[in-house]
Scaffold this active site. Structure first.
Site, PDB file in Angstrom:
ATOM      1  N   PHE A  15       0.455  -1.494   0.068  1.00 46.78           N
ATOM      2  CA  PHE A  15       0.119   0.366  -0.228  1.00 46.78           C
ATOM      3  C   PHE A  15       0.809   1.359   0.097  1.00 46.78           C
ATOM      4  O   PHE A  15       0.247   2.309  -1.105  1.00 46.78           O
ATOM      5  CB  PHE A  15      -1.202   0.145   1.656  1.00 46.78           C
ATOM      6  CG  PHE A  15      -1.954  -0.941   1.285  1.00 46.78           C
ATOM      7  CD1 PHE A  15      -3.045  -0.735  -0.014  1.00 46.78           C
ATOM      8  CD2 PHE A  15      -2.344  -1.664   2.035  1.00 46.78           C
ATOM      9  CE1 PHE A  15      -4.262  -1.840   0.069  1.00 46.78           C
ATOM     10  CE2 PHE A  15      -3.087  -3.473   1.541  1.00 46.78           C
ATOM     11  CZ  PHE A  15      -4.387  -2.791   1.063  1.00 46.78           C
ATOM     12  N   GLY A  16       2.438   0.801   0.852  1.00 47.31           N
ATOM     13  CA  GLY A  16       2.525   2.817   0.768  1.00 47.31           C
ATOM     14  C   GLY A  16       3.675   2.885  -0.465  1.00 47.31           C
ATOM     15  O   GLY A  16       3.392   3.894  -1.110  1.00 47.31           O
ATOM     16  N   GLU A 172     -11.728 -12.072  12.468  1.00 46.11           N
ATOM     17  CA  GLU A 172     -11.948 -12.262  11.654  1.00 46.11           C
ATOM     18  C   GLU A 172     -11.435 -13.854  11.066  1.00 46.11           C
ATOM     19  O   GLU A 172     -12.653 -14.222  10.286  1.00 46.11           O
ATOM     20  CB  GLU A 172     -11.068 -11.436  10.488  1.00 46.11           C
ATOM     21  CG  GLU A 172     -11.583 -10.658  10.696  1.00 46.11           C
ATOM     22  CD  GLU A 172     -10.753  -9.010   9.771  1.00 46.11           C
ATOM     23  OE1 GLU A 172     -11.305  -8.244   9.587  1.00 46.11           O
ATOM     24  OE2 GLU A 172      -9.460  -9.801   9.429  1.00 46.11           O
ATOM     25  N   ASP A 301       4.680  -0.975   7.910  1.00 40.77           N
ATOM     26  CA  ASP A 301       5.217  -1.259   8.967  1.00 40.77           C
ATOM     27  C   ASP A 301       6.219  -1.509   9.271  1.00 40.77           C
ATOM     28  O   ASP A 301       6.855  -1.872  10.122  1.00 40.77           O
ATOM     29  CB  ASP A 301       4.957  -2.549   8.707  1.00 40.77           C
ATOM     30  CG  ASP A 301       2.917  -3.259   8.431  1.00 40.77           C
ATOM     31  OD1 ASP A 301       2.076  -2.206   9.198  1.00 40.77           O
ATOM     32  OD2 ASP A 301       2.619  -4.546   8.255  1.00 40.77           O
TER      33      ASP A 301
END
Length: 420
Positions: A15-16, A172, A301
Protein backbone atom coordinates in the site's frame (compact mmCIF):
# COMPACT_ATOMS: atom_id res chain seq x y z
CA UNK A 1 22.70 20.62 -21.15
CA UNK A 2 19.84 18.26 -20.16
CA UNK A 3 19.50 17.54 -16.46
CA UNK A 4 19.10 13.83 -15.66
CA UNK A 5 15.83 12.94 -13.93
CA UNK A 6 15.95 12.48 -10.19
CA UNK A 7 16.23 8.73 -9.51
CA UNK A 8 13.71 7.41 -6.99
CA UNK A 9 13.92 3.76 -5.95
CA UNK A 10 10.94 2.31 -4.10
CA UNK A 11 11.38 -1.07 -2.44
CA UNK A 12 8.04 -2.78 -1.88
CA UNK A 13 4.80 -2.57 -3.88
CA UNK A 14 2.42 -2.76 -0.95
CA UNK A 15 0.00 0.00 0.00
CA UNK A 16 2.73 2.49 0.92
CA UNK A 17 5.00 1.79 -2.02
CA UNK A 18 2.21 1.97 -4.59
CA UNK A 19 0.79 5.16 -3.08
CA UNK A 20 4.22 6.80 -3.29
CA UNK A 21 4.52 5.74 -6.93
CA UNK A 22 1.04 6.99 -7.82
CA UNK A 23 1.57 10.34 -6.10
CA UNK A 24 4.84 10.97 -7.93
CA UNK A 25 3.05 10.98 -11.29
CA UNK A 26 4.03 14.07 -13.27
CA UNK A 27 7.09 14.83 -11.14
CA UNK A 28 10.53 15.12 -12.84
CA UNK A 29 11.63 11.73 -11.54
CA UNK A 30 12.65 8.33 -12.84
CA UNK A 31 11.20 5.58 -10.64
CA UNK A 32 12.40 2.03 -10.10
CA UNK A 33 9.85 -0.09 -8.21
CA UNK A 34 11.31 -3.29 -6.75
CA UNK A 35 9.37 -6.17 -5.23
CA UNK A 36 10.20 -9.83 -4.65
CA UNK A 37 6.71 -10.74 -5.86
CA UNK A 38 5.12 -9.73 -9.13
CA UNK A 39 1.83 -8.65 -7.60
CA UNK A 40 0.29 -6.12 -5.27
CA UNK A 41 -1.79 -7.80 -2.57
CA UNK A 42 -4.88 -6.37 -0.87
CA UNK A 43 -3.83 -7.86 2.44
CA UNK A 44 -6.92 -6.92 4.53
CA UNK A 45 -8.89 -9.57 2.61
CA UNK A 46 -6.18 -12.25 2.57
CA UNK A 47 -7.94 -14.19 5.34
CA UNK A 48 -10.87 -14.61 2.94
CA UNK A 49 -8.59 -16.49 0.55
CA UNK A 50 -7.49 -18.69 3.46
CA UNK A 51 -11.11 -19.43 4.32
CA UNK A 52 -12.22 -20.15 0.73
CA UNK A 53 -14.40 -17.05 0.42
CA UNK A 54 -12.41 -15.34 -2.34
CA UNK A 55 -10.04 -16.45 -5.08
CA UNK A 56 -6.46 -15.17 -5.19
CA UNK A 57 -7.12 -13.26 -8.41
CA UNK A 58 -9.79 -11.18 -6.68
CA UNK A 59 -7.38 -9.54 -4.22
CA UNK A 60 -4.10 -9.32 -6.14
CA UNK A 61 -2.95 -7.49 -9.27
CA UNK A 62 0.25 -7.79 -11.37
CA UNK A 63 2.48 -4.82 -10.61
CA UNK A 64 3.51 -4.43 -14.24
CA UNK A 65 -0.13 -4.17 -15.25
CA UNK A 66 -0.73 -1.44 -12.68
CA UNK A 67 2.28 0.50 -13.99
CA UNK A 68 1.72 -0.13 -17.72
CA UNK A 69 0.82 3.51 -18.47
CA UNK A 70 3.64 5.00 -16.37
CA UNK A 71 6.57 5.18 -18.79
CA UNK A 72 8.82 6.70 -16.14
CA UNK A 73 8.39 3.65 -13.88
CA UNK A 74 10.60 0.57 -14.25
CA UNK A 75 9.39 -2.49 -12.36
CA UNK A 76 11.94 -5.03 -11.14
CA UNK A 77 10.99 -8.52 -9.95
CA UNK A 78 13.87 -8.99 -7.52
CA UNK A 79 14.81 -9.56 -3.89
CA UNK A 80 16.67 -6.80 -2.08
CA UNK A 81 19.49 -8.02 0.17
CA UNK A 82 20.71 -4.69 1.54
CA UNK A 83 21.40 -0.98 1.06
CA UNK A 84 24.74 0.75 0.64
CA UNK A 85 23.83 4.17 1.99
CA UNK A 86 27.30 5.63 1.40
CA UNK A 87 27.28 4.76 -2.31
CA UNK A 88 23.52 5.31 -2.60
CA UNK A 89 22.61 2.00 -4.16
CA UNK A 90 20.23 -0.85 -3.40
CA UNK A 91 21.81 -4.29 -3.33
CA UNK A 92 20.03 -7.16 -5.09
CA UNK A 93 20.53 -10.78 -4.05
CA UNK A 94 21.94 -11.72 -7.48
CA UNK A 95 24.85 -9.33 -6.94
CA UNK A 96 23.52 -6.44 -9.02
CA UNK A 97 22.91 -2.91 -7.76
CA UNK A 98 20.31 -0.21 -8.36
CA UNK A 99 21.51 3.40 -7.79
CA UNK A 100 19.23 6.03 -6.31
CA UNK A 101 19.04 9.71 -5.44
CA UNK A 102 16.09 9.11 -3.12
CA UNK A 103 15.20 5.74 -1.61
CA UNK A 104 11.82 4.74 -0.19
CA UNK A 105 11.69 1.55 1.89
CA UNK A 106 8.17 0.13 2.03
CA UNK A 107 9.20 -3.40 2.83
CA UNK A 108 6.39 -4.40 5.18
CA UNK A 109 6.49 -6.97 7.96
CA UNK A 110 6.84 -10.70 8.52
CA UNK A 111 5.62 -13.13 11.16
CA UNK A 112 7.00 -12.85 14.69
CA UNK A 113 6.99 -15.91 16.95
CA UNK A 114 8.52 -14.19 20.00
CA UNK A 115 11.74 -16.18 19.92
CA UNK A 116 10.13 -19.46 18.86
CA UNK A 117 10.68 -19.43 15.10
CA UNK A 118 10.40 -23.23 15.09
CA UNK A 119 6.67 -22.81 15.69
CA UNK A 120 6.22 -21.53 12.13
CA UNK A 121 6.46 -25.12 10.89
CA UNK A 122 3.35 -26.05 12.86
CA UNK A 123 1.45 -22.75 12.96
CA UNK A 124 1.85 -20.76 9.73
CA UNK A 125 0.97 -17.09 9.62
CA UNK A 126 -0.89 -15.06 7.03
CA UNK A 127 1.05 -12.41 5.12
CA UNK A 128 1.33 -13.54 1.48
CA UNK A 129 -0.84 -15.16 -1.18
CA UNK A 130 1.18 -18.32 -0.68
CA UNK A 131 0.28 -18.21 3.02
CA UNK A 132 -3.37 -17.81 2.08
CA UNK A 133 -3.53 -20.78 -0.25
CA UNK A 134 -1.48 -22.91 2.15
CA UNK A 135 -3.88 -22.20 5.01
CA UNK A 136 -6.86 -22.81 2.74
CA UNK A 137 -5.38 -26.21 1.94
CA UNK A 138 -4.81 -27.01 5.63
CA UNK A 139 -8.37 -26.03 6.57
CA UNK A 140 -10.10 -27.92 3.75
CA UNK A 141 -7.88 -30.98 4.05
CA UNK A 142 -8.68 -31.15 7.77
CA UNK A 143 -12.32 -31.83 6.94
CA UNK A 144 -11.38 -34.28 4.18
CA UNK A 145 -9.12 -36.27 6.53
CA UNK A 146 -11.74 -36.23 9.25
CA UNK A 147 -14.22 -37.73 6.78
CA UNK A 148 -11.94 -40.77 6.38
CA UNK A 149 -10.77 -41.04 9.98
CA UNK A 150 -12.27 -43.86 12.07
CA UNK A 151 -10.49 -43.16 15.36
CA UNK A 152 -12.69 -40.71 17.36
CA UNK A 153 -9.73 -38.99 19.07
CA UNK A 154 -7.86 -38.48 15.81
CA UNK A 155 -11.03 -37.28 14.12
CA UNK A 156 -11.56 -34.74 16.89
CA UNK A 157 -7.99 -33.47 16.43
CA UNK A 158 -8.63 -33.11 12.70
CA UNK A 159 -11.74 -31.07 13.44
CA UNK A 160 -10.05 -28.75 15.94
CA UNK A 161 -8.80 -25.42 14.61
CA UNK A 162 -6.65 -23.19 16.83
CA UNK A 163 -5.95 -19.54 16.08
CA UNK A 164 -3.31 -17.88 18.24
CA UNK A 165 -3.85 -14.13 18.61
CA UNK A 166 -7.18 -12.26 18.86
CA UNK A 167 -6.42 -9.14 16.87
CA UNK A 168 -8.51 -8.35 13.76
CA UNK A 169 -6.93 -11.15 11.69
CA UNK A 170 -7.42 -13.76 14.41
CA UNK A 171 -11.01 -12.71 15.05
CA UNK A 172 -11.85 -12.67 11.34
CA UNK A 173 -10.28 -16.10 10.77
CA UNK A 174 -11.98 -17.67 13.77
CA UNK A 175 -15.40 -16.32 12.88
CA UNK A 176 -15.18 -17.32 9.23
CA UNK A 177 -13.92 -20.86 9.94
CA UNK A 178 -16.74 -21.36 12.46
CA UNK A 179 -19.34 -20.18 9.96
CA UNK A 180 -17.87 -22.39 7.27
CA UNK A 181 -18.13 -25.42 9.54
CA UNK A 182 -21.66 -24.59 10.72
CA UNK A 183 -23.28 -23.26 7.54
CA UNK A 184 -21.25 -23.97 4.39
CA UNK A 185 -20.00 -27.54 4.77
CA UNK A 186 -22.62 -29.63 6.64
CA UNK A 187 -24.32 -30.93 3.50
CA UNK A 188 -21.07 -31.86 1.77
CA UNK A 189 -19.94 -34.72 4.03
CA UNK A 190 -21.45 -38.09 4.92
CA UNK A 191 -19.33 -39.47 7.77
CA UNK A 192 -18.76 -36.36 9.89
CA UNK A 193 -20.87 -33.60 11.35
CA UNK A 194 -18.92 -30.46 10.52
CA UNK A 195 -20.94 -28.47 13.05
CA UNK A 196 -19.04 -30.40 15.75
CA UNK A 197 -15.76 -28.78 14.68
CA UNK A 198 -14.01 -26.82 17.43
CA UNK A 199 -12.64 -23.38 16.64
CA UNK A 200 -10.47 -22.12 19.51
CA UNK A 201 -9.18 -18.53 19.62
CA UNK A 202 -6.36 -18.04 22.14
CA UNK A 203 -5.25 -14.61 23.33
CA UNK A 204 -2.58 -13.88 25.93
CA UNK A 205 -4.17 -10.52 26.74
CA UNK A 206 -7.38 -9.85 28.69
CA UNK A 207 -9.68 -9.28 25.68
CA UNK A 208 -10.13 -9.72 21.95
CA UNK A 209 -9.57 -6.78 19.57
CA UNK A 210 -7.44 -4.93 22.09
CA UNK A 211 -7.19 -1.89 19.81
CA UNK A 212 -10.95 -1.33 19.90
CA UNK A 213 -13.14 0.24 22.58
CA UNK A 214 -14.05 -2.04 25.50
CA UNK A 215 -17.72 -2.33 24.55
CA UNK A 216 -16.91 -3.32 20.96
CA UNK A 217 -14.37 -5.83 22.22
CA UNK A 218 -16.99 -7.37 24.51
CA UNK A 219 -19.52 -7.46 21.67
CA UNK A 220 -17.01 -9.16 19.38
CA UNK A 221 -16.27 -11.83 21.99
CA UNK A 222 -19.96 -12.49 22.64
CA UNK A 223 -20.63 -12.69 18.90
CA UNK A 224 -17.78 -15.12 18.35
CA UNK A 225 -19.01 -17.37 21.14
CA UNK A 226 -22.55 -17.24 19.74
CA UNK A 227 -21.39 -18.62 16.38
CA UNK A 228 -19.41 -21.40 18.04
CA UNK A 229 -15.91 -20.02 18.66
CA UNK A 230 -14.26 -20.92 21.98
CA UNK A 231 -12.47 -17.80 23.20
CA UNK A 232 -9.58 -18.33 25.63
CA UNK A 233 -8.21 -15.14 27.23
CA UNK A 234 -5.25 -14.47 29.50
CA UNK A 235 -3.45 -17.62 28.39
CA UNK A 236 -0.09 -17.47 26.62
CA UNK A 237 0.83 -20.31 24.29
CA UNK A 238 3.97 -22.03 25.57
CA UNK A 239 4.45 -24.71 22.92
CA UNK A 240 3.29 -25.57 19.42
CA UNK A 241 4.17 -28.95 17.94
CA UNK A 242 2.98 -31.68 15.60
CA UNK A 243 0.21 -32.69 17.98
CA UNK A 244 -1.25 -29.32 18.84
CA UNK A 245 -0.93 -26.29 21.10
CA UNK A 246 0.08 -26.07 24.77
CA UNK A 247 -1.43 -23.32 26.94
CA UNK A 248 -2.36 -23.23 30.58
CA UNK A 249 -0.06 -26.20 31.10
CA UNK A 250 -2.22 -28.50 28.94
CA UNK A 251 -2.00 -29.79 25.37
CA UNK A 252 -4.94 -29.18 23.06
CA UNK A 253 -4.67 -31.65 20.21
CA UNK A 254 -5.31 -29.85 16.92
CA UNK A 255 -4.06 -30.56 13.43
CA UNK A 256 -4.72 -27.04 12.17
CA UNK A 257 -2.91 -24.23 13.96
CA UNK A 258 -2.81 -20.64 12.67
CA UNK A 259 -0.54 -17.89 13.96
CA UNK A 260 -2.05 -14.40 14.20
CA UNK A 261 -0.26 -13.16 17.31
CA UNK A 262 2.47 -10.85 16.13
CA UNK A 263 4.59 -9.42 13.37
CA UNK A 264 8.18 -8.30 12.97
CA UNK A 265 9.33 -5.57 10.62
CA UNK A 266 11.44 -6.31 7.56
CA UNK A 267 15.24 -6.08 7.96
CA UNK A 268 15.34 -2.47 6.75
CA UNK A 269 16.81 -1.25 10.05
CA UNK A 270 19.55 -3.88 9.79
CA UNK A 271 20.38 -2.81 6.24
CA UNK A 272 20.92 0.77 7.39
CA UNK A 273 22.25 0.28 10.91
CA UNK A 274 19.37 2.50 12.02
CA UNK A 275 17.73 2.59 15.47
CA UNK A 276 14.81 0.19 15.83
CA UNK A 277 12.37 -1.06 18.45
CA UNK A 278 12.02 -4.64 19.69
CA UNK A 279 9.84 -5.53 16.69
CA UNK A 280 12.55 -4.30 14.29
CA UNK A 281 10.65 -1.18 13.22
CA UNK A 282 12.87 1.72 12.14
CA UNK A 283 12.62 4.81 14.31
CA UNK A 284 12.31 7.57 11.73
CA UNK A 285 12.42 11.38 11.83
CA UNK A 286 9.17 13.33 11.84
CA UNK A 287 9.20 13.52 8.04
CA UNK A 288 9.64 9.71 7.77
CA UNK A 289 13.31 9.95 6.78
CA UNK A 290 16.05 7.82 8.32
CA UNK A 291 18.16 9.60 10.99
CA UNK A 292 21.32 10.85 9.33
CA UNK A 293 20.03 10.01 5.85
CA UNK A 294 17.47 12.57 4.67
CA UNK A 295 17.53 10.96 1.21
CA UNK A 296 16.13 7.67 2.59
CA UNK A 297 12.52 7.28 3.72
CA UNK A 298 10.80 4.34 5.40
CA UNK A 299 7.03 3.84 5.54
CA UNK A 300 4.34 1.35 6.52
CA UNK A 301 4.91 -1.63 8.81
CA UNK A 302 8.65 -0.96 8.52
CA UNK A 303 8.56 2.11 10.76
CA UNK A 304 7.79 3.39 14.24
CA UNK A 305 6.66 6.99 14.52
CA UNK A 306 4.57 8.76 17.16
CA UNK A 307 2.55 10.85 14.74
CA UNK A 308 -0.97 10.05 15.94
CA UNK A 309 -1.54 12.58 18.72
CA UNK A 310 1.75 11.47 20.23
CA UNK A 311 0.92 7.77 19.87
CA UNK A 312 2.52 5.21 17.52
CA UNK A 313 0.91 5.06 14.09
CA UNK A 314 -0.84 1.68 13.67
CA UNK A 315 0.43 -0.80 11.09
CA UNK A 316 -2.64 -0.73 8.86
CA UNK A 317 -3.20 -0.04 5.18
CA UNK A 318 -4.63 3.52 5.51
CA UNK A 319 -1.60 4.55 7.56
CA UNK A 320 0.81 3.18 4.94
CA UNK A 321 -1.07 5.03 2.19
CA UNK A 322 -0.95 8.31 4.13
CA UNK A 323 2.78 7.86 4.68
CA UNK A 324 3.32 7.11 0.99
CA UNK A 325 1.41 10.27 0.10
CA UNK A 326 3.48 12.34 2.52
CA UNK A 327 6.79 11.00 1.18
CA UNK A 328 5.78 11.69 -2.41
CA UNK A 329 4.75 15.24 -1.50
CA UNK A 330 8.05 15.70 0.35
CA UNK A 331 10.08 14.50 -2.64
CA UNK A 332 8.22 16.86 -4.99
CA UNK A 333 8.63 19.77 -2.58
CA UNK A 334 12.37 19.16 -2.28
CA UNK A 335 12.74 19.11 -6.05
CA UNK A 336 11.03 22.50 -6.16
CA UNK A 337 13.24 23.79 -3.36
CA UNK A 338 10.21 24.24 -1.11
CA UNK A 339 9.98 23.61 2.61
CA UNK A 340 8.51 20.35 3.89
CA UNK A 341 6.61 19.55 7.09
CA UNK A 342 6.28 16.61 9.46
CA UNK A 343 4.02 13.62 8.88
CA UNK A 344 0.74 13.63 10.78
CA UNK A 345 -1.49 10.56 10.79
CA UNK A 346 -5.26 10.97 10.54
CA UNK A 347 -7.12 7.92 11.82
CA UNK A 348 -10.25 7.09 9.82
CA UNK A 349 -11.39 4.30 12.12
CA UNK A 350 -10.86 0.63 12.92
CA UNK A 351 -12.90 -2.15 11.32
CA UNK A 352 -13.12 -5.88 11.91
CA UNK A 353 -15.48 -8.51 10.56
CA UNK A 354 -16.74 -11.18 12.97
CA UNK A 355 -18.98 -13.17 10.64
CA UNK A 356 -20.85 -12.90 7.38
CA UNK A 357 -23.42 -10.55 8.94
CA UNK A 358 -21.46 -9.17 11.89
CA UNK A 359 -18.70 -6.58 12.24
CA UNK A 360 -17.51 -3.82 14.57
CA UNK A 361 -16.38 -0.34 13.57
CA UNK A 362 -14.71 2.20 15.83
CA UNK A 363 -14.71 5.74 14.44
CA UNK A 364 -13.80 7.22 17.81
CA UNK A 365 -16.91 9.06 18.90
CA UNK A 366 -19.08 6.90 16.64
CA UNK A 367 -19.11 3.14 17.20
CA UNK A 368 -21.11 0.65 15.17
CA UNK A 369 -21.73 -3.07 15.53
CA UNK A 370 -23.77 -5.82 13.95
CA UNK A 371 -25.22 -6.00 10.46
CA UNK A 372 -25.00 -2.30 9.61
CA UNK A 373 -21.31 -2.36 10.54
CA UNK A 374 -20.87 -5.41 8.32
CA UNK A 375 -22.35 -3.60 5.32
CA UNK A 376 -20.16 -0.55 5.92
CA UNK A 377 -17.13 -2.83 6.36
CA UNK A 378 -17.88 -4.51 3.02
CA UNK A 379 -18.49 -1.27 1.12
CA UNK A 380 -15.26 0.23 2.49
CA UNK A 381 -13.20 -2.77 1.41
CA UNK A 382 -14.78 -2.96 -2.03
CA UNK A 383 -14.12 0.75 -2.54
CA UNK A 384 -10.39 0.32 -1.97
CA UNK A 385 -10.04 -2.62 -4.37
CA UNK A 386 -8.36 -1.81 -7.67
CA UNK A 387 -10.51 -1.93 -10.80
CA UNK A 388 -14.24 -2.28 -11.49
CA UNK A 389 -13.99 -5.99 -12.37
CA UNK A 390 -12.48 -6.85 -8.98
CA UNK A 391 -15.05 -4.76 -7.12
CA UNK A 392 -17.92 -6.46 -8.91
CA UNK A 393 -16.39 -9.91 -8.48
CA UNK A 394 -15.86 -9.51 -4.73
CA UNK A 395 -19.30 -7.96 -4.25
CA UNK A 396 -20.97 -10.88 -6.04
CA UNK A 397 -18.93 -13.43 -4.06
CA UNK A 398 -19.99 -11.81 -0.77
CA UNK A 399 -23.64 -11.56 -1.80
CA UNK A 400 -23.59 -15.26 -2.71
CA UNK A 401 -22.10 -16.15 0.67
CA UNK A 402 -24.58 -13.85 2.41
CA UNK A 403 -27.60 -15.33 0.63
CA UNK A 404 -26.63 -18.99 0.16
CA UNK A 405 -23.83 -19.74 2.66
CA UNK A 406 -21.71 -21.00 -0.24
CA UNK A 407 -18.01 -20.31 -0.73
CA UNK A 408 -16.99 -20.91 -4.33
CA UNK A 409 -13.21 -20.92 -3.73
CA UNK A 410 -13.10 -24.27 -1.87
CA UNK A 411 -10.27 -25.64 -3.98
CA UNK A 412 -7.46 -27.71 -2.50
CA UNK A 413 -4.29 -26.74 -4.35
CA UNK A 414 -0.54 -27.22 -3.82
CA UNK A 415 -0.84 -30.99 -3.68
CA UNK A 416 -3.14 -33.96 -3.98
CA UNK A 417 -4.57 -36.20 -1.25
CA UNK A 418 -1.30 -36.64 0.61
CA UNK A 419 -1.81 -36.58 4.36
CA UNK A 420 -0.80 -33.32 6.08
Amino acid sequence: MTTAPHRVVIVGAGFGGLETTYRLAGAPVEITLIDRRNHHLFQPLLYQVATASLATSEIAWPIRHLMRDRREVTTLFATVSGVDADRRCVLIDDGSEVPYDTLVLATGARHAYFGHDEWETWAPGLKTLEDGTTLRRHILVAFERAERETDPAKRAARLTFVIVGAGPTGVELAGTIAEMAHHTLPGDFRNIDTTKARVVLIEAGPRVLAGFADDLSAYAQASLEKIGVEVVLGQAVTEINREGVVFGGKLLEAKTRIWAAGVRASPAAEWLGAPADRAGRVQVEDDLSIPGHPEIFAIGDTVLINAWDGKPVPGIAPAAKQQGRHVADTIKARLRGAATGPFRYKHSGSLAQIGKRLAVIDFGKVKLRGTIAWWIWGIAHIYFLIGLRHRLSVALSWLWIYARDQRAARLITQGSSKVV
